[in-house]
Design an enzyme around this catalytic site. Structure first.
Site, PDB file in Angstrom:
ATOM      1  N   GLY A  33       0.818  -1.209   0.000  1.00 20.66           N
ATOM      2  CA  GLY A  33       0.000   0.000   0.000  1.00 20.66           C
ATOM      3  C   GLY A  33       0.848   1.254   0.000  1.00 20.66           C
ATOM      4  O   GLY A  33       2.063   1.231   0.200  1.00 20.66           O
ATOM      5  N   ASP A  90      -6.977  -0.317   5.746  1.00 18.53           N
ATOM      6  CA  ASP A  90      -8.058   0.427   5.100  1.00 18.53           C
ATOM      7  C   ASP A  90      -8.943   1.110   6.130  1.00 18.53           C
ATOM      8  O   ASP A  90      -9.543   2.145   5.849  1.00 18.53           O
ATOM      9  CB  ASP A  90      -8.894  -0.519   4.240  1.00 18.53           C
ATOM     10  CG  ASP A  90      -8.064  -1.173   3.147  1.00 18.53           C
ATOM     11  OD1 ASP A  90      -7.233  -0.481   2.543  1.00 18.53           O
ATOM     12  OD2 ASP A  90      -8.241  -2.388   2.919  1.00 18.53           O
ATOM     13  N   GLU A 115      -0.413 -10.802   3.697  1.00 14.74           N
ATOM     14  CA  GLU A 115      -0.170  -9.828   4.763  1.00 14.74           C
ATOM     15  C   GLU A 115      -0.474 -10.436   6.127  1.00 14.74           C
ATOM     16  O   GLU A 115       0.295 -10.273   7.081  1.00 14.74           O
ATOM     17  CB  GLU A 115      -1.032  -8.587   4.534  1.00 14.74           C
ATOM     18  CG  GLU A 115      -0.576  -7.740   3.361  1.00 14.74           C
ATOM     19  CD  GLU A 115      -1.539  -6.617   3.033  1.00 14.74           C
ATOM     20  OE1 GLU A 115      -1.074  -5.591   2.523  1.00 14.74           O
ATOM     21  OE2 GLU A 115      -2.750  -6.757   3.287  1.00 14.74           O
ATOM     22  N   LYS A 133      -8.174   6.924   7.913  1.00 15.75           N
ATOM     23  CA  LYS A 133      -8.393   5.492   8.127  1.00 15.75           C
ATOM     24  C   LYS A 133      -8.945   5.180   9.519  1.00 15.75           C
ATOM     25  O   LYS A 133      -9.286   4.025   9.801  1.00 15.75           O
ATOM     26  CB  LYS A 133      -7.076   4.731   7.921  1.00 15.75           C
ATOM     27  CG  LYS A 133      -6.411   4.986   6.573  1.00 15.75           C
ATOM     28  CD  LYS A 133      -7.310   4.584   5.422  1.00 15.75           C
ATOM     29  CE  LYS A 133      -6.735   4.951   4.073  1.00 15.75           C
ATOM     30  NZ  LYS A 133      -5.459   4.311   3.780  1.00 15.75           N
TER      31      LYS A 133
END
Length: 235
Positions: A33, A90, A115, A133
């Site tokens: 990310g 996220d 992950e 987030k």
């Protein structure tokens, strides 16, 4: 010269702060990310200055970036321990009064299976995020990596559970997103999730689900980049 916007600057602060935790000799999980990318770049700079570490990438994306910045790579099966994992999220529950404080939703990049393997194996799991987030409770859709032959069966089961599954479509090709593991992704909308631990257990029990994007009781700390600093959330 390109200047960073507020969000990009916040992401950079969080990523670079997490990279400061890396010590010589560490085996480091390298998440996926945009925020984690800043951490990987900072670790690469430290390696160029003599720091000796090994990285375990969690996706093709993080592997390519790690190679680009010169981080030596290894694999889970080749090491005895993972000292530190750095990864993004996220959504993060940011409510000290909640039993779900520190719970995450991950999988926007469709890398949550690898992950979770690396993050769960780490002695310390560091989350990096920007303020957008943070939430009082999880409410984003939960990504499920599913076997291709099982996606319709899994979708039916999710509907039975009160969720609304959507097969994730690729942006730059016809057809669905295919993970690095060769599987498909269902984005499952459940609305506000009051008990992520319970939902995680239910999703794990569905045949055909390889892994879900709920990360519960895994994070040790979140570094939240702000306009001018980094806020720290310890769990």
């Amino acid at each position: 010269m390109k200047t960073e916007g507020g969000t990009d600057a916040a992401k950079r602060r969080a990523g670079e702060r997490a990279a400061e935790e890396v010590e010589g000799g560490d085996v480091v999980g390298l998440g996926t990310g945009s925020t984690t990318a800043y951490a990987i770049e900072a670790i690469g700079e430290a390696v160029a200055n003599g720091l000796e570490v090994q990285g375990i990438p969690t996706s093709f994306q993080s592997r390519q970036l790690a190679l680009e910045v010169g981080i030596p790579l290894t694999t889970l099966e080749a090491v005895d321990t993972v000292d530190l994992a750095i990864d993004g999220a996220d959504q993060v529950v940011d409510d000290p009064d909640s039993s779900a404080h520190g719970a995450l939703i991950k999988g926007g990049g469709a890398a949550h299976t690898r992950e979770k393997l690396v993050d769960a194996a780490a002695e310390r799991f560091v989350v990096v995020a920007d303020p957008s987030k943070l939430a009082d409770r999880l409410e984003r859709s939960v990504p499920l990596e599913v076997l291709p032959d099982a996606h319709t069966v899994v979708a039916d089961r999710i509907r039975d559970l009160g969720g609304e599954p959507t097969l994730r479509e690729a942006a730059n090709k016809d057809g669905p997103v295919v993970t690095d593991n060769g599987n498909l992704v269902l984005d499952c909308e459940f609305g506000p999730i009051d008990d992520p631990d319970e939902l995680a257990a239910v999703l794990s029990s569905v045949p055909g689900v390889v892994e879900h994007g709920l990360f519960v009781d895994l994070a040790d700390v979140t570094y939240v980049g702000t306009d001018d600093n980094v806020a720290i959330r310890e769990y």
